[in-house]
Design an enzyme around this catalytic site. Structure first.
Site, PDB file in Angstrom:
ATOM      1  N   GLY A  83       0.765  -1.243   0.000  1.00 13.72           N
ATOM      2  CA  GLY A  83       0.000   0.000   0.000  1.00 13.72           C
ATOM      3  C   GLY A  83       0.795   1.292   0.000  1.00 13.72           C
ATOM      4  N   GLU A 105       3.857  -6.680   2.130  1.00 20.99           N
ATOM      5  CA  GLU A 105       3.690  -7.032   0.710  1.00 20.99           C
ATOM      6  C   GLU A 105       3.797  -5.805  -0.190  1.00 20.99           C
ATOM      7  OE1 GLU A 105      -0.259  -8.654   0.702  1.00 20.99           O
ATOM      8  OE2 GLU A 105       0.290 -10.423   1.857  1.00 20.99           O
ATOM      9  N   PRO A 106       4.902  -5.086  -0.134  1.00 19.15           N
ATOM     10  CA  PRO A 106       5.002  -3.882  -0.969  1.00 19.15           C
ATOM     11  C   PRO A 106       5.179  -4.236  -2.447  1.00 19.15           C
ATOM     12  CG  PRO A 106       7.098  -4.298   0.096  1.00 19.15           C
ATOM     13  CD  PRO A 106       6.143  -5.333   0.630  1.00 19.15           C
ATOM     14  N   GLY A 107       4.510  -3.523  -3.306  1.00 16.98           N
ATOM     15  CA  GLY A 107       4.667  -3.714  -4.745  1.00 16.98           C
ATOM     16  C   GLY A 107       5.107  -2.419  -5.396  1.00 16.98           C
ATOM     17  N   ARG A 135      -2.939   2.963 -16.783  1.00 14.92           N
ATOM     18  CA  ARG A 135      -3.260   3.709 -15.563  1.00 14.92           C
ATOM     19  C   ARG A 135      -3.921   5.070 -15.812  1.00 14.92           C
ATOM     20  NH1 ARG A 135      -0.422   5.126 -11.912  1.00 14.92           N
ATOM     21  NH2 ARG A 135      -1.707   4.275 -10.254  1.00 14.92           N
ATOM     22  N   TYR A 163      -7.512   5.013 -14.163  1.00 10.89           N
ATOM     23  CA  TYR A 163      -7.605   5.701 -12.859  1.00 10.89           C
ATOM     24  C   TYR A 163      -7.401   7.209 -12.977  1.00 10.89           C
ATOM     25  CZ  TYR A 163      -5.899   0.972 -11.710  1.00 10.89           C
ATOM     26  OH  TYR A 163      -5.679  -0.381 -11.653  1.00 10.89           O
ATOM     27  N   CYS A 178      -7.963   2.942 -30.725  1.00 11.32           N
ATOM     28  CA  CYS A 178      -9.258   3.531 -31.092  1.00 11.32           C
ATOM     29  C   CYS A 178     -10.199   3.600 -29.900  1.00 11.32           C
ATOM     30  CB  CYS A 178      -9.868   2.738 -32.230  1.00 11.32           C
ATOM     31  SG  CYS A 178      -8.793   2.738 -33.656  1.00 11.32           S
ATOM     32  N   GLU A 179      -9.902   4.477 -28.960  1.00 10.03           N
ATOM     33  CA  GLU A 179     -10.701   4.708 -27.756  1.00 10.03           C
ATOM     34  C   GLU A 179     -10.438   6.144 -27.345  1.00 10.03           C
ATOM     35  OE1 GLU A 179     -12.507   2.673 -25.580  1.00 10.03           O
ATOM     36  OE2 GLU A 179     -12.122   0.772 -26.600  1.00 10.03           O
TER      37      GLU A 179
HETATM   38  N1  LLP Z   1      -1.104  -7.135  -1.180  1.00 10.89           N
HETATM   39  C1  LLP Z   1      -2.363  -7.255  -1.634  1.00 10.89           C
HETATM   40  C2  LLP Z   1      -3.249  -8.219  -1.012  1.00 10.89           C
HETATM   41  C3  LLP Z   1      -2.810  -6.413  -2.670  1.00 10.89           C
HETATM   42  O1  LLP Z   1      -4.060  -6.517  -3.095  1.00 10.89           O
HETATM   43  C4  LLP Z   1      -1.911  -5.482  -3.253  1.00 10.89           C
HETATM   44  C5  LLP Z   1      -2.331  -4.618  -4.346  1.00 10.89           C
HETATM   45  C6  LLP Z   1      -0.598  -5.426  -2.745  1.00 10.89           C
HETATM   46  C7  LLP Z   1      -0.233  -6.262  -1.706  1.00 10.89           C
HETATM   47  C8  LLP Z   1       0.430  -4.484  -3.292  1.00 10.89           C
HETATM   48  O2  LLP Z   1       0.067  -3.186  -3.064  1.00 10.89           O
HETATM   49  P1  LLP Z   1       1.077  -1.964  -3.353  1.00 10.89           P
HETATM   50  O3  LLP Z   1       2.205  -2.045  -2.366  1.00 10.89           O
HETATM   51  O4  LLP Z   1       1.553  -2.097  -4.740  1.00 10.89           O
HETATM   52  O5  LLP Z   1       0.238  -0.774  -3.147  1.00 10.89           O
HETATM   53  N2  LLP Z   1      -3.427  -1.501 -10.628  1.00 10.89           N
HETATM   54  C9  LLP Z   1      -3.504  -0.513  -9.584  1.00 10.89           C
HETATM   55  C10 LLP Z   1      -3.035  -1.058  -8.250  1.00 10.89           C
HETATM   56  C11 LLP Z   1      -3.802  -2.264  -7.768  1.00 10.89           C
HETATM   57  C12 LLP Z   1      -3.293  -2.773  -6.447  1.00 10.89           C
HETATM   58  C13 LLP Z   1      -3.960  -4.030  -6.056  1.00 10.89           C
HETATM   59  N3  LLP Z   1      -3.482  -4.669  -4.875  1.00 10.89           N
HETATM   60  C14 LLP Z   1      -2.718   0.712 -10.018  1.00 10.89           C
HETATM   61  O6  LLP Z   1      -2.191   0.732 -11.112  1.00 10.89           O
HETATM   62  O7  LLP Z   1      -2.656   1.685  -9.283  1.00 10.89           O
END
Ligand code: LLP
Length: 415
Positions: free
Chosen positions: A240, A275-277, A314, A318, A344-345
């Site tokens: 998050g 769980e950072p992404g 994105r 969003y 084409c959108e």
């Molecule tokens: N853990 C769980 C259970 C999640 O659902 C997510 C993201 C993460 C970890 C990783 O979250 P982060 O650290 O990246 O915020 N496609 C969207 C983002 C969707 C995120 C979904 N879940 C965008 O482009 O902003």
């Protein structure tokens, strides 16, 4: 601009690699990733949690490229997966299965079986029937699956509604009020070791306050569960943490966040999982594109580029903002334009009404902070082959996923 991307002699570089050279040799559209930025962000987590029993599980949904996963795996990273496909990817990348957590509301039987077979760290379960299925499948194969229930702490993440997940009305997790009763019922399931609690309240949070509020609520839950005799051993606080997409955006206080959650985890004597992404992969990547045409229409200026919503959805999905930088700085001044792709959108834009360098056809630009939720959300809409991906390490760069071909587009089809 962030650490890994900077100008040298008027040309944008990623680490020490000249991005004009990358764009010309690899072609556009093209994703470019900085290994130093990726691993630097990863190390912020590791260093913040050093000495505490913990697992930083990179959320593979943010970026699943094998080369990036391999760098992380070699550094000892764990991974948060949400599908059998992501399990396949992390195992191919050399991940330690014991450091993999499986999240998601709709795990299939086959996906659960594959994860049991691999011997993953734990399952974050999101419903009672899922807990039953997991227990049954584990018993059938003589195993006991470690599990957590994903609880909804009902904290408003105050982020875009499509990426906010922690409120009661969302499909994710189990409501806090119902969680304890479910823990009591599920604790008796024979195939499950219900030793964890997990949550994830949303994504792109620049303010850590909601994350800390959720962490406090989860800590209180852990205490209540233990009082009922359920021995919680690990706490997964999800991902998050956001990234500054605009120059004026603040950087989240990651140090403060880690200091606070490690204190909580130490008090509770739990293993802490995160769980950072986005925070790890987002700033490490840029999408390179070339200007095809310019036109004025309806009193507006359009820059038509060769990247589109099929490479980076994105902005369309969003209304997300991504900074745009020219690969070569010029003295031509600035313009205000919509930067749009060939799809084409009407929603196919990368930026609207954006003040940008006065770029001409043939010029290149970089769409910044595109390392997370960029390539992974790419599609073949309009029969557009997905772009190539390049990894930079110092002054060296290499294509870590080749551009799709037309043959790739029809693979598996039976005319
Ligand atoms: N853990 C769980 C259970 C999640 O659902 C997510 C993201 C993460 C970890 C990783 O979250 P982060 O650290 O990246 O915020 N496609 C969207 C983002 C969707 C995120 C979904 N879940 C965008 O482009 O902003």
């Amino acid at each position: 601009m962030n650490g890994a991307f900077h100008y040298r002699d008027g040309v944008l570089h990623c680490e020490n690699a000249d991005l004009l050279e990358v764009a010309e040799k690899a072609g556009t559209p093209c994703y470019v990733y900085s290994s130093a930025a990726l691993m630097g962000a990863w190390r912020e987590f590791e260093e913040g949690l050093g000495g505490l029993p913990h697992l930083v599980c990179f959320a593979v949904k943010a970026n699943g490229n094998l080369a990036l996963l391999r760098l992380l795996a070699r550094a000892g990273a764990g991974f948060d997966i949400v599908s059998g496909g992501e399990l396949f990817r992390v195992l191919r990348a050399g991940a330690d299965p014991a450091k993999v957590v499986f999240s998601g509301v709709g795990k299939t039987r086959a996906e659960i079986e594959a994860a049991l077979e691999a011997g993953i760290h734990s399952f974050n379960c999101e419903s009672e029937p899922e807990l039953h299925l997991l227990s049954d499948l584990a018993v059938r194969t003589g195993r006991r699956a470690r599990a957590a229930i994903r609880v909804n702490p009902d904290v408003d993440a105050a982020t875009h509604p499509y990426i906010s997940t922690g409120l009661q009305r969302h499909k994710f997790g189990i409501a806090m009020e119902e969680a304890e009763a479910l823990y009591e019922r599920a604790a008796t399931l024979p195939g499950i070791a219900l030793e964890g609690a997990s949550c994830h309240i949303g994504s792109q949070l620049l303010d850590i306050a909601p994350l800390l509020e959720a962490a406090e609520r989860m800590a209180a839950l852990v205490r209540r569960l233990r009082a009922k005799g359920i021995p919680i051993r690990f706490l997964d606080l999800g991902g998050g943490l956001g990234v500054p997409y605009r120059k004026e955006d603040p950087k989240p206080d990651v140090r403060g966040y880690l200091a606070a959650v490690r204190r909580l985890a130490a008090e509770l004597e739990v293993e802490l999982l995160l769980e950072p992404g986005r925070y790890i992969a987002g700033p490490a990547g840029a999408l390179l594109a070339r200007v095809l045409y310019r036109k004025r229409s309806g009193g507006k200026e359009f820059l038509i580029v060769d990247a589109s919503m099929t490479e980076l959805i994105r902005p369309a999905l969003y209304e997300a903002h991504h900074e745009m930088l020219p690969l070569r700085q010029s003295a031509r001044g600035r313009i205000t334009a919509d930067i749009v792709g060939p799809v084409c959108e009407s929603s196919d834009f990368l930026a609207e009404e954006r003040e940008i360098e006065n770029l001409l056809p043939g010029d290149y630009l970089a769409v910044m902070t595109a390392g997370a939720y960029g390539f992974v959300m790419a599609s073949n809409y309009n029969a557009r082959p997905r772009p190539c991906e390049v990894l930079v390490e110092g002054s060296a760069w290499r294509v870590v996923r080749r551009r799709e071909t037309y043959e790739d587009l029809i693979r598996g089809e039976e005319p």
